[in-house]
Design an enzyme around this catalytic site. Structure first.
Site, mmCIF file in Angstrom:
data_model
loop_
_atom_site.group_PDB
_atom_site.id
_atom_site.type_symbol
_atom_site.label_atom_id
_atom_site.label_comp_id
_atom_site.label_asym_id
_atom_site.label_seq_id
_atom_site.Cartn_x
_atom_site.Cartn_y
_atom_site.Cartn_z
ATOM 1 N N LYS A 22 0.835 -1.210 0.000
ATOM 2 C CA LYS A 22 0.000 0.000 0.000
ATOM 3 C C LYS A 22 0.865 1.253 0.000
ATOM 4 O O LYS A 22 0.639 2.179 -0.785
ATOM 5 C CB LYS A 22 -0.931 -0.028 1.225
ATOM 6 N N SER A 23 1.863 1.295 0.874
ATOM 7 C CA SER A 23 2.707 2.502 0.966
ATOM 8 C C SER A 23 3.413 2.770 -0.351
ATOM 9 O O SER A 23 3.497 3.919 -0.811
ATOM 10 C CB SER A 23 3.763 2.316 2.060
ATOM 11 N N ARG A 27 2.955 5.952 -3.253
ATOM 12 C CA ARG A 27 4.109 6.772 -3.643
ATOM 13 C C ARG A 27 4.365 6.692 -5.145
ATOM 14 O O ARG A 27 4.785 7.671 -5.765
ATOM 15 C CB ARG A 27 5.334 6.344 -2.836
ATOM 16 N N SER A 167 7.524 8.991 12.095
ATOM 17 C CA SER A 167 6.374 8.819 11.208
ATOM 18 C C SER A 167 6.807 9.034 9.767
ATOM 19 O O SER A 167 7.273 10.117 9.401
ATOM 20 C CB SER A 167 5.274 9.827 11.569
ATOM 21 N N ASP A 320 1.797 -1.246 11.919
ATOM 22 C CA ASP A 320 0.488 -1.680 11.400
ATOM 23 C C ASP A 320 0.206 -3.155 11.695
ATOM 24 O O ASP A 320 -0.926 -3.623 11.522
ATOM 25 C CB ASP A 320 0.419 -1.445 9.884
ATOM 26 N N ARG A 393 -7.481 -3.308 9.560
ATOM 27 C CA ARG A 393 -6.484 -4.154 10.242
ATOM 28 C C ARG A 393 -7.097 -4.883 11.441
ATOM 29 O O ARG A 393 -6.665 -5.973 11.792
ATOM 30 C CB ARG A 393 -5.260 -3.329 10.644
HETATM 31 C C1 S3P Z 1 2.474 4.792 6.253
HETATM 32 C C2 S3P Z 1 3.108 5.102 7.425
HETATM 33 C C3 S3P Z 1 2.656 4.656 8.739
HETATM 34 C C4 S3P Z 1 1.623 3.529 8.632
HETATM 35 C C5 S3P Z 1 0.597 3.796 7.566
HETATM 36 C C6 S3P Z 1 1.272 3.950 6.214
HETATM 37 C C7 S3P Z 1 3.038 5.314 4.988
HETATM 38 O O1 S3P Z 1 2.053 5.740 9.405
HETATM 39 O O2 S3P Z 1 0.994 3.320 9.872
HETATM 40 O O3 S3P Z 1 -0.322 2.725 7.495
HETATM 41 O O4 S3P Z 1 2.688 4.805 3.902
HETATM 42 O O5 S3P Z 1 3.861 6.242 5.050
HETATM 43 P P1 S3P Z 1 2.929 6.857 10.166
HETATM 44 O O6 S3P Z 1 3.876 7.406 9.210
HETATM 45 O O7 S3P Z 1 1.954 7.899 10.601
HETATM 46 O O8 S3P Z 1 3.552 6.149 11.307
#
Ligand code: S3P
Length: 432
Positions: A22-23, A27, A167, A320, A393
């Site tokens: 997902k991340s 991006r 974060s 997560d 989740r």
């Molecule tokens: C994410 C960063 C995390 C994660 C979120 C996805 C990302 O959050 O919990 O599900 O894609 O950068 P934080 O950056 O707020 O910790």
């Protein structure tokens, strides 16, 4: 509203290809949209969150083709986005909101971001503060530090930001705004959060360096950038989605699972460390790296799990996965302590509260704390009514718990898995 009934399983067997990360999917669309040329994305996660990101960039004039085998993003360059007609709808997605805010700060038009009730109650002050320090004009429309956010044109300059939280979303917002600065931008965080933005910016041609400090803090530094260049991105499987099947493979006796092409970037793979610390065997096969992102097949061998302590620098690399780790802890022998994880309170739900509520419903012994929880592993969960609170989740973690519990469980609002893993229930049924 949908309810899923799940009973005890006699073992999950098979090979699973979990959906794209997902991340990284977010991006790839974001950088592809503001790069020159075409970005081709394979194994993109077509979950609701990433589709929200696509929707936002389409509204700003980016042509994005969703083909069967790939996504094609026809980039507009750093300064080629067009003013959106109306509000940018970010749905349930914190990543969309925080990362896109960094990009919107550098535009010469005004935009407004808004999402669902959960999203609009999550803290945005953590990005508003550094972005304003960079010269951006970002305001919380209702003055409560949450979305809707209004972003007006401002002249962006690079800063050094000492982030109070580890974060990736905060770090990424600052770095993405830094693309529009004519001097250097850097972010130091208390411990290293997922580094997908840094790796992808490098891949798209930005001059970015990353350094670890002896005390565990981490800095990413971005030099002024004129343009990014479109790339081919093959998104690895999402380790956060794989975690549910790994946990099921470890807690449901008789399971035999192989997970193909899972992202194992060390800033994300803390879950695998915890599995090992709990006495489990998850073997990495066929390890490769593409676009800076490590990946491997994961072979899960069931075995007895024991309690562990999860804290400190490990937390950002598995934040997560904590709901499903808590489920594993309840099935293990001995005590598991999770601390330094206050960030759980500001996810899609307050996950200290929602994990505690549902584990207790299943008969587990769990004590919530200010920054985590303590779980007395006694095994023997019982089926229960599980309230997902629309948190994907929580729904998936408790589906895993239900597989080894005595009696049937009912998972309420089970469709919320669409956010990150639309085929989750189908895949689970196929393996049973
Ligand atoms: C994410 C960063 C995390 C994660 C979120 C996805 C990302 O959050 O919990 O599900 O894609 O950068 P934080 O950056 O707020 O910790």
């Amino acid at each position: 509203m949908s309810v899923k009934n799940i009973g005890r399983s006699s073992g999950l067997k098979g090979t699973v290809r979990v959906p794209g990360d997902k991340s990284i999917s977010h991006r790839a669309v974001m950088l592809g949209s503001i790069a020159l040329g075409t970005t081709e994305i394979t194994n993109f996660l077509e979950g609701a969150d990433c589709l929200a990101t696509i929707g936002c960039f389409r509204k700003m004039g980016v042509e994005i083709e969703q083909r069967q085998e790939c996504i094609l993003v026809h980039g507009k360059g750093l300064r080629g986005l067009r003013p959106p007609a109306g509000i940018l709808d970010v749905g349930n997605s914190g990543t969309t909101t925080r990362l896109i805010s960094g990009i919107l700060c550098g535009q010469d038009f005004t935009s407004v971001l808004s999402g669902d009730a959960s999203l609009n109650s999550r803290p945005m002050g953590r990005i508003i503060t550094p972005l304003r320090n960079m010269g951006a004009s970002v305001t919380s429309v209702n003055g409560n530090g949450c979305a809707p956010l209004k972003i007006e044109p401002g002249r962006i300059h690079g800063i050094h930001y000492e982030s109070p939280v580890a974060s990736a979303q905060v770090k990424s917002a600052v770095l993405l705004a830094g693309l529009y600065a004519d001097n250097t931008t850097s972010v130091t965080e208390p411990s290293l959060s997922r580094n997908h933005t840094e790796l992808m910016l490098q891949n798209f041609g930005a001059a970015l360096s990353a350094a670890m400090h002896p005390d565990g803090r981490a800095t990413a530094e971005l030099a002024p950038c004129t343009e990014l260049y479109g790339r081919q991105i093959h998104v690895p499987g999402d380790i956060s989605s794989a975690a549910y099947f790994i946990a099921a493979g470890l807690t449901v006796p008789g399971s035999e699972l192989l997970l193909k092409n899972v992202g194992t970037n060390f800033t994300r793979a803390g879950f695998l460390t915890v599995c090992q610390n709990m006495g489990a065997r998850v073997t990495r096969l066929n390890e490769t790296v593409q676009g800076g992102e490590a990946r491997a097949d994961l072979l899960v061998t069931p075995g007895r799990l024991h309690g562990t302590v999860i804290e400190g620098d490990l937390i950002p690399s598995l934040i997560d996965e904590i709901p499903v780790i808590a489920v594993m802890a309840a099935c293990a022998e001995g005590t598991t302590v999770i601390r330094d994880a206050a960030e759980l309170k500001v996810k899609e739900t307050d996950r200290i509260a929602t994990v505690t509520e549902n584990l207790r419903a299943m008969g587990a012994c769990v004590t919530p704390t200010e920054d985590g929880m303590i779980i007395e592993g006694r095994g023997g969960l019982k089926g229960a009514f599980i309230e997902s609170h629309m948190d994907h989740r929580i729904a998936m973690a408790f589906a895993v718990a239900a597989l080894s519990a005595k009696g049937e469980s009912r998972i309420n609002n089970s469709q919320c898995v669409d956010v990150s893993y639309p085929a989750f229930w189908e895949t689970l049924d196929m393996l049973r």
